[in-house]
Design a protein around this motif. Structure first.
Motif, PDB file in Angstrom:
ATOM      1  N   LYS A  12       1.002  -3.203 -15.650  1.00 19.62           N
ATOM      2  CA  LYS A  12       0.772  -1.848 -16.155  1.00 19.62           C
ATOM      3  C   LYS A  12      -0.699  -1.516 -15.986  1.00 19.62           C
ATOM      4  N   THR A  13      -0.980  -0.257 -15.780  1.00 21.83           N
ATOM      5  CA  THR A  13      -2.351   0.226 -15.713  1.00 21.83           C
ATOM      6  C   THR A  13      -2.360   1.702 -16.081  1.00 21.83           C
ATOM      7  N   ILE A  14      -3.523   2.268 -16.180  1.00 22.69           N
ATOM      8  CA  ILE A  14      -3.687   3.678 -16.521  1.00 22.69           C
ATOM      9  C   ILE A  14      -4.332   4.384 -15.331  1.00 22.69           C
ATOM     10  N   CYS A  15      -3.777   5.508 -14.931  1.00 17.00           N
ATOM     11  CA  CYS A  15      -4.345   6.298 -13.846  1.00 17.00           C
ATOM     12  C   CYS A  15      -5.720   6.812 -14.274  1.00 17.00           C
ATOM     13  N   HIS A  16      -6.732   6.534 -13.469  1.00 12.16           N
ATOM     14  CA  HIS A  16      -8.081   6.970 -13.837  1.00 12.16           C
ATOM     15  C   HIS A  16      -8.289   8.470 -13.637  1.00 12.16           C
ATOM     16  N   GLU A  17      -7.349   9.139 -12.963  1.00 10.69           N
ATOM     17  CA  GLU A  17      -7.451  10.590 -12.751  1.00 10.69           C
ATOM     18  C   GLU A  17      -6.891  11.390 -13.928  1.00 10.69           C
ATOM     19  N   CYS A  18      -5.674  11.001 -14.406  1.00 14.42           N
ATOM     20  CA  CYS A  18      -5.005  11.826 -15.418  1.00 14.42           C
ATOM     21  C   CYS A  18      -4.674  11.086 -16.713  1.00 14.42           C
ATOM     22  N   GLY A  19      -4.844   9.765 -16.729  1.00 13.30           N
ATOM     23  CA  GLY A  19      -4.591   9.008 -17.948  1.00 13.30           C
ATOM     24  C   GLY A  19      -3.155   8.576 -18.162  1.00 13.30           C
ATOM     25  N   THR A  20      -2.265   8.818 -17.194  1.00 14.17           N
ATOM     26  CA  THR A  20      -0.866   8.431 -17.307  1.00 14.17           C
ATOM     27  C   THR A  20      -0.718   6.919 -17.196  1.00 14.17           C
ATOM     28  N   GLU A  21       0.122   6.313 -18.049  1.00 15.98           N
ATOM     29  CA  GLU A  21       0.392   4.880 -17.932  1.00 15.98           C
ATOM     30  C   GLU A  21       1.310   4.647 -16.742  1.00 15.98           C
ATOM     31  N   LEU A  22       0.947   3.688 -15.915  1.00 14.38           N
ATOM     32  CA  LEU A  22       1.698   3.395 -14.699  1.00 14.38           C
ATOM     33  C   LEU A  22       2.270   1.988 -14.763  1.00 14.38           C
ATOM     34  N   ASN A  23       3.453   1.813 -14.189  1.00 16.51           N
ATOM     35  CA  ASN A  23       4.088   0.498 -14.097  1.00 16.51           C
ATOM     36  C   ASN A  23       4.166   0.090 -12.630  1.00 16.51           C
ATOM     37  N   ILE A  24       4.047  -1.186 -12.379  1.00 20.11           N
ATOM     38  CA  ILE A  24       4.146  -1.688 -11.014  1.00 20.11           C
ATOM     39  C   ILE A  24       5.600  -1.616 -10.556  1.00 20.11           C
ATOM     40  N   ASP A  25       5.790  -1.278  -9.283  1.00 17.71           N
ATOM     41  CA  ASP A  25       7.137  -1.130  -8.747  1.00 17.71           C
ATOM     42  C   ASP A  25       7.071  -1.201  -7.230  1.00 17.71           C
ATOM     43  N   ILE A  26       8.213  -1.114  -6.584  1.00 19.67           N
ATOM     44  CA  ILE A  26       8.284  -1.130  -5.130  1.00 19.67           C
ATOM     45  C   ILE A  26       8.084   0.291  -4.633  1.00 19.67           C
ATOM     46  N   GLN A  27       7.179   0.441  -3.679  1.00 15.13           N
ATOM     47  CA  GLN A  27       6.864   1.734  -3.090  1.00 15.13           C
ATOM     48  C   GLN A  27       7.204   1.689  -1.601  1.00 15.13           C
ATOM     49  N   LYS A  28       7.306   2.856  -0.973  1.00 18.03           N
ATOM     50  CA  LYS A  28       7.589   2.921   0.463  1.00 18.03           C
ATOM     51  C   LYS A  28       6.569   3.819   1.146  1.00 18.03           C
ATOM     52  N   SER A  29       6.124   3.367   2.302  1.00 14.92           N
ATOM     53  CA  SER A  29       5.231   4.176   3.121  1.00 14.92           C
ATOM     54  C   SER A  29       5.676   4.057   4.571  1.00 14.92           C
ATOM     55  N   ALA A  30       4.979   4.711   5.466  1.00 17.49           N
ATOM     56  CA  ALA A  30       5.303   4.625   6.884  1.00 17.49           C
ATOM     57  C   ALA A  30       5.151   3.199   7.412  1.00 17.49           C
ATOM     58  N   ALA A  31       4.316   2.390   6.764  1.00 17.60           N
ATOM     59  CA  ALA A  31       4.078   1.008   7.194  1.00 17.60           C
ATOM     60  C   ALA A  31       5.131   0.034   6.668  1.00 17.60           C
ATOM     61  N   GLY A  32       5.951   0.452   5.722  1.00 15.52           N
ATOM     62  CA  GLY A  32       6.983  -0.411   5.150  1.00 15.52           C
ATOM     63  C   GLY A  32       6.998  -0.321   3.641  1.00 15.52           C
ATOM     64  N   PHE A  33       7.589  -1.312   3.019  1.00 17.86           N
ATOM     65  CA  PHE A  33       7.675  -1.379   1.562  1.00 17.86           C
ATOM     66  C   PHE A  33       6.516  -2.215   1.034  1.00 17.86           C
ATOM     67  N   TYR A  34       6.036  -1.864  -0.135  1.00 23.14           N
ATOM     68  CA  TYR A  34       4.957  -2.630  -0.766  1.00 23.14           C
ATOM     69  C   TYR A  34       5.108  -2.561  -2.276  1.00 23.14           C
ATOM     70  N   ILE A  35       4.394  -3.434  -2.954  1.00 24.26           N
ATOM     71  CA  ILE A  35       4.387  -3.452  -4.412  1.00 24.26           C
ATOM     72  C   ILE A  35       3.098  -2.781  -4.847  1.00 24.26           C
ATOM     73  N   GLY A  36       3.247  -1.794  -5.718  1.00 27.52           N
ATOM     74  CA  GLY A  36       2.064  -1.068  -6.141  1.00 27.52           C
ATOM     75  C   GLY A  36       2.370  -0.098  -7.257  1.00 27.52           C
ATOM     76  N   PHE A  37       1.383   0.708  -7.546  1.00 27.45           N
ATOM     77  CA  PHE A  37       1.480   1.702  -8.603  1.00 27.45           C
ATOM     78  C   PHE A  37       1.521   3.101  -7.991  1.00 27.45           C
TER      79      PHE A  37
END
Length: 70
Positions: A12-37
């Motif tokens: 877990k972490t807090i977004c430094h832009e808006c203060g929202t609590e974030l949880n780690i999860d699987i994300q997708k980009s053009a390069a493939g899948f990754y673990i991130g926030f």
């Protein structure tokens, strides 16, 4: 030195832009899948792993904690 939002290596972490609590999860980009926030208000926040070819590979890495930037 770590930049804001870069490799926080926690579940877990807090977004430094808006203060929202974030949880780690699987994300997708053009390069493939990754673990991130992802911030629902600000968008991509950090990438905590390398890229995986499939969702299943990323899911296994996340569930075992066997991920990192490579």
């Amino acid at each position: 030195m770590t930049l804001p939002g870069e490799c926080v290596n926690d579940i877990k972490t807090i977004c430094h832009e808006c203060g929202t609590e974030l949880n780690i999860d699987i994300q997708k980009s053009a390069a493939g899948f990754y673990i991130g926030f992802w911030c629902p208000q600000c968008g991509p926040y950090s990438r905590e792993s390398g890229y995986y070819r499939s969702y299943e590979e990323a899911e296994k890495a996340l569930s075992t904690g066997a991920y990192g930037r490579f």
